[in-house]
Design a protein around this motif. Structure first.
Motif, PDB file in Angstrom:
ATOM      1  N   PHE A 126      -1.408  -9.602 -13.282  1.00  0.00           N
ATOM      2  CA  PHE A 126      -1.209  -8.378 -12.303  1.00  0.00           C
ATOM      3  C   PHE A 126      -1.502  -7.035 -13.123  1.00  0.00           C
ATOM      4  CE2 PHE A 126      -0.204 -10.867  -9.076  1.00  0.00           C
ATOM      5  CZ  PHE A 126       0.909 -10.204  -8.058  1.00  0.00           C
ATOM      6  N   ASP A 127      -1.807  -6.015 -12.269  1.00  0.00           N
ATOM      7  CA  ASP A 127      -2.431  -4.895 -13.123  1.00  0.00           C
ATOM      8  C   ASP A 127      -1.026  -3.821 -13.282  1.00  0.00           C
ATOM      9  OD1 ASP A 127      -4.878  -5.490 -12.834  1.00  0.00           O
ATOM     10  OD2 ASP A 127      -5.252  -4.627 -11.034  1.00  0.00           O
ATOM     11  N   LYS A 128      -0.117  -4.056 -12.534  1.00  0.00           N
ATOM     12  CA  LYS A 128       0.922  -2.894 -12.714  1.00  0.00           C
ATOM     13  C   LYS A 128       2.327  -3.724 -12.279  1.00  0.00           C
ATOM     14  CE  LYS A 128       2.482   1.595 -11.276  1.00  0.00           C
ATOM     15  NZ  LYS A 128       2.261   2.734 -10.248  1.00  0.00           N
ATOM     16  N   VAL A 129       3.407  -3.270 -13.365  1.00  0.00           N
ATOM     17  CA  VAL A 129       4.584  -3.423 -12.736  1.00  0.00           C
ATOM     18  C   VAL A 129       5.552  -2.321 -12.714  1.00  0.00           C
ATOM     19  CG1 VAL A 129       6.925  -4.559 -13.662  1.00  0.00           C
ATOM     20  CG2 VAL A 129       4.650  -5.714 -14.207  1.00  0.00           C
ATOM     21  N   GLU A 130       6.329  -2.327 -11.344  1.00  0.00           N
ATOM     22  CA  GLU A 130       7.089  -1.137 -11.215  1.00  0.00           C
ATOM     23  C   GLU A 130       8.590  -1.301 -11.211  1.00  0.00           C
ATOM     24  OE1 GLU A 130       3.862   1.033  -8.177  1.00  0.00           O
ATOM     25  OE2 GLU A 130       5.747   0.255  -7.302  1.00  0.00           O
ATOM     26  N   PHE A 131       9.319  -0.290 -11.532  1.00  0.00           N
ATOM     27  CA  PHE A 131      10.746  -0.413 -11.369  1.00  0.00           C
ATOM     28  C   PHE A 131      11.320   0.758 -10.684  1.00  0.00           C
ATOM     29  CE2 PHE A 131       9.150  -1.954 -15.482  1.00  0.00           C
ATOM     30  CZ  PHE A 131      10.054  -2.831 -15.970  1.00  0.00           C
ATOM     31  N   ARG A 132      12.187   0.492  -9.846  1.00  0.00           N
ATOM     32  CA  ARG A 132      12.993   1.634  -8.785  1.00  0.00           C
ATOM     33  C   ARG A 132      14.422   1.554  -9.170  1.00  0.00           C
ATOM     34  NH1 ARG A 132       9.193   2.680  -4.040  1.00  0.00           N
ATOM     35  NH2 ARG A 132       7.339   2.352  -5.147  1.00  0.00           N
ATOM     36  N   ILE A 133      14.813   2.637  -9.638  1.00  0.00           N
ATOM     37  CA  ILE A 133      16.142   3.025 -10.065  1.00  0.00           C
ATOM     38  C   ILE A 133      16.810   4.304  -9.637  1.00  0.00           C
ATOM     39  CG2 ILE A 133      17.483   3.042 -12.317  1.00  0.00           C
ATOM     40  CD1 ILE A 133      15.111   1.938 -13.854  1.00  0.00           C
ATOM     41  N   ASP A 134      18.165   4.040  -9.086  1.00  0.00           N
ATOM     42  CA  ASP A 134      18.808   5.018  -8.647  1.00  0.00           C
ATOM     43  C   ASP A 134      18.823   6.304  -9.621  1.00  0.00           C
ATOM     44  OD1 ASP A 134      21.106   6.801  -8.012  1.00  0.00           O
ATOM     45  OD2 ASP A 134      21.997   5.329  -6.845  1.00  0.00           O
ATOM     46  N   ASN A 137      21.721   6.261 -12.107  1.00  0.00           N
ATOM     47  CA  ASN A 137      21.758   5.128 -12.874  1.00  0.00           C
ATOM     48  C   ASN A 137      21.172   5.375 -14.489  1.00  0.00           C
ATOM     49  OD1 ASN A 137      22.090   2.716 -14.230  1.00  0.00           O
ATOM     50  ND2 ASN A 137      21.616   1.292 -12.299  1.00  0.00           N
ATOM     51  N   ILE A 138      21.798   6.285 -15.322  1.00  0.00           N
ATOM     52  CA  ILE A 138      21.277   6.763 -16.267  1.00  0.00           C
ATOM     53  C   ILE A 138      21.085   5.377 -17.461  1.00  0.00           C
ATOM     54  CG2 ILE A 138      21.508   7.981 -18.452  1.00  0.00           C
ATOM     55  CD1 ILE A 138      20.989   9.720 -15.827  1.00  0.00           C
ATOM     56  N   ARG A 139      22.051   4.414 -17.466  1.00  0.00           N
ATOM     57  CA  ARG A 139      21.871   3.307 -18.162  1.00  0.00           C
ATOM     58  C   ARG A 139      20.415   2.581 -17.733  1.00  0.00           C
ATOM     59  NH1 ARG A 139      26.837  -0.349 -19.881  1.00  0.00           N
ATOM     60  NH2 ARG A 139      25.783  -1.501 -21.620  1.00  0.00           N
ATOM     61  N   SER A 140      20.483   2.119 -16.882  1.00  0.00           N
ATOM     62  CA  SER A 140      19.208   1.504 -16.374  1.00  0.00           C
ATOM     63  C   SER A 140      17.884   2.532 -16.825  1.00  0.00           C
ATOM     64  CB  SER A 140      19.473   1.072 -14.890  1.00  0.00           C
ATOM     65  OG  SER A 140      20.223   0.026 -14.703  1.00  0.00           O
ATOM     66  N   ARG A 141      17.919   3.505 -16.270  1.00  0.00           N
ATOM     67  CA  ARG A 141      16.744   4.363 -16.554  1.00  0.00           C
ATOM     68  C   ARG A 141      16.275   4.456 -17.935  1.00  0.00           C
ATOM     69  NH1 ARG A 141      17.174  10.199 -13.764  1.00  0.00           N
ATOM     70  NH2 ARG A 141      15.116  10.276 -14.766  1.00  0.00           N
ATOM     71  N   LYS A 142      17.306   4.531 -18.924  1.00  0.00           N
ATOM     72  CA  LYS A 142      17.104   4.505 -20.291  1.00  0.00           C
ATOM     73  C   LYS A 142      16.706   2.881 -20.792  1.00  0.00           C
ATOM     74  CE  LYS A 142      20.035   8.375 -21.808  1.00  0.00           C
ATOM     75  NZ  LYS A 142      21.070   8.886 -22.720  1.00  0.00           N
ATOM     76  N   ALA A 143      17.142   2.085 -20.214  1.00  0.00           N
ATOM     77  CA  ALA A 143      16.677   0.475 -20.596  1.00  0.00           C
ATOM     78  C   ALA A 143      15.352   0.374 -20.123  1.00  0.00           C
ATOM     79  CB  ALA A 143      17.615  -0.161 -19.944  1.00  0.00           C
ATOM     80  N   VAL A 144      14.693   0.962 -18.972  1.00  0.00           N
ATOM     81  CA  VAL A 144      13.494   1.070 -18.565  1.00  0.00           C
ATOM     82  C   VAL A 144      12.476   1.738 -19.630  1.00  0.00           C
ATOM     83  CG1 VAL A 144      11.712   1.375 -16.614  1.00  0.00           C
ATOM     84  CG2 VAL A 144      13.854   0.174 -16.203  1.00  0.00           C
ATOM     85  N   LEU A 151       8.109   7.243 -16.257  1.00  0.00           N
ATOM     86  CA  LEU A 151       8.393   7.917 -15.056  1.00  0.00           C
ATOM     87  C   LEU A 151       7.351   8.483 -14.398  1.00  0.00           C
ATOM     88  CD1 LEU A 151      10.948   8.529 -13.296  1.00  0.00           C
ATOM     89  CD2 LEU A 151      11.009  10.512 -14.466  1.00  0.00           C
ATOM     90  N   GLU A 152       6.944   7.909 -13.102  1.00  0.00           N
ATOM     91  CA  GLU A 152       6.046   8.309 -12.320  1.00  0.00           C
ATOM     92  C   GLU A 152       6.521   9.379 -11.303  1.00  0.00           C
ATOM     93  OE1 GLU A 152       4.108   4.685 -11.096  1.00  0.00           O
ATOM     94  OE2 GLU A 152       3.247   4.282 -12.932  1.00  0.00           O
ATOM     95  N   GLY A 153       7.772   9.415 -10.976  1.00  0.00           N
ATOM     96  CA  GLY A 153       8.046  10.250  -9.827  1.00  0.00           C
ATOM     97  C   GLY A 153       9.454   9.920  -9.244  1.00  0.00           C
ATOM     98  N   ARG A 167      20.497   8.193  -1.584  1.00  0.00           N
ATOM     99  CA  ARG A 167      20.184   8.331  -3.239  1.00  0.00           C
ATOM    100  C   ARG A 167      18.727   8.897  -3.277  1.00  0.00           C
ATOM    101  NH1 ARG A 167      19.224   2.215  -5.816  1.00  0.00           N
ATOM    102  NH2 ARG A 167      16.787   2.498  -5.432  1.00  0.00           N
ATOM    103  N   SER A 168      18.282   9.261  -4.430  1.00  0.00           N
ATOM    104  CA  SER A 168      16.996   9.391  -4.696  1.00  0.00           C
ATOM    105  C   SER A 168      16.823   8.409  -5.714  1.00  0.00           C
ATOM    106  CB  SER A 168      16.947  11.003  -5.568  1.00  0.00           C
ATOM    107  OG  SER A 168      17.276  11.753  -4.527  1.00  0.00           O
ATOM    108  N   THR A 169      15.488   8.045  -5.925  1.00  0.00           N
ATOM    109  CA  THR A 169      15.069   6.584  -6.579  1.00  0.00           C
ATOM    110  C   THR A 169      13.925   7.169  -7.682  1.00  0.00           C
ATOM    111  OG1 THR A 169      15.568   5.526  -4.447  1.00  0.00           O
ATOM    112  CG2 THR A 169      13.930   4.597  -6.401  1.00  0.00           C
ATOM    113  N   CYS A 170      14.168   6.951  -8.847  1.00  0.00           N
ATOM    114  CA  CYS A 170      13.332   7.151  -9.970  1.00  0.00           C
ATOM    115  C   CYS A 170      12.274   5.814  -9.887  1.00  0.00           C
ATOM    116  CB  CYS A 170      13.674   7.300 -11.376  1.00  0.00           C
ATOM    117  SG  CYS A 170      14.987   8.778 -11.378  1.00  0.00           S
ATOM    118  N   CYS A 171      10.980   6.329 -10.002  1.00  0.00           N
ATOM    119  CA  CYS A 171       9.949   5.334  -9.820  1.00  0.00           C
ATOM    120  C   CYS A 171       9.019   5.019 -11.477  1.00  0.00           C
ATOM    121  CB  CYS A 171       8.987   5.401  -9.018  1.00  0.00           C
ATOM    122  SG  CYS A 171       9.500   5.535  -7.264  1.00  0.00           S
ATOM    123  N   TYR A 172       9.344   3.950 -11.789  1.00  0.00           N
ATOM    124  CA  TYR A 172       8.722   3.848 -13.323  1.00  0.00           C
ATOM    125  C   TYR A 172       7.562   2.863 -13.166  1.00  0.00           C
ATOM    126  CZ  TYR A 172      12.772   6.096 -15.482  1.00  0.00           C
ATOM    127  OH  TYR A 172      13.728   7.154 -15.983  1.00  0.00           O
ATOM    128  N   GLY A 173       6.523   2.700 -14.030  1.00  0.00           N
ATOM    129  CA  GLY A 173       5.736   1.714 -14.339  1.00  0.00           C
ATOM    130  C   GLY A 173       5.309   1.508 -15.650  1.00  0.00           C
TER     131      GLY A 173
END
Length: 190
Positions: A126-134, A137-144, A151-153, A167-173
């Motif tokens: 695959f070309d990309k893996v994404e993560f969506r986090i509340d 949720n600072i702990r999960s955001r820091k882990a990613v 952080l893409e947006g 909730r608002s969702t942080c998108c990581y890739g």
């Protein structure tokens, strides 16, 4: 569909389905285990429904749900999955991860994410893996972020939670071209 078993010295990930989800009942009942998730898993009925949704996605080729077996404690300790699998665009999400509270911060999640990223990039190609986090949720955001996620947006107020909060969702890739460097530096001990 060929279901992988992902395994290293610390953890074994096998297909989560209606034949094995009962192993997770004690974990699912831990207080505030998935407080930042729109899902509910704390009763046997809720957990079964949660697993049924994952299994339905598996049969529609959009998810691969795993039950997490921790080799150190010799017990089932949570769940994770590949989701929103888009084979045409070669993008998938890693998420829906919950691990027993005593094992959070123990390195178990890093072992899990290594196996999943390795499989997504090196086996599935695959070309990309994404993560969506509340956003909260600072702990999960820091882990990613610690494993190389960028952080893409932020999707503002995009997900309705069980308590009615939007909730608002942080998108990581992570991109496939970033994986070799991430693997060599962050995951060098795996």
């Amino acid at each position: 569909m060929n279901t992988p078993t992902l395994e290293n010295e610390r953890v074994k990930l096998t297909l989560l389905d209606l034949s094995n989800y009962q192993h997770l009942l004690p974990v699912a009942q831990e207080n505030d285990l998935i407080q930042f998730s729109p899902s509910k898993i704390d009763t046997p009925e809720d957990l079964k429904s949660y697993v049924q949704i994952a299994v339905d996605g598996y049969y529609h080729n959009t998810t691969i749900p795993f039950i997490i077996y921790d080799k150190n404690s010799e017990s089932y300790v949570g769940s994770t999955r590949f989701g929103l699998i888009n084979r045409k665009n070669k993008v998938l999400h890693i998420g829906w991860t919950w691990i027993s509270k005593p094992l959070q911060g123990s390195g178990l999640n890093t072992s899990i994410k290594f196996l999943m990223l390795q499989y997504a990039f090196e086996t599935l190609k695959f070309d990309k893996v994404e993560f969506r986090i509340d956003e909260r949720n600072i702990r999960s955001r820091k882990a990613v972020e610690k494993i190389g996620g960028t952080l893409e947006g932020i999707l503002r107020k995009d997900t309705l939670m069980q308590d009615g909060f939007k909730r608002s969702t942080c998108c990581y890739g992570i991109l496939k071209e970033e994986w070799p460097q991430i693997k060599a530096t962050i995951f060098k001990n795996f």
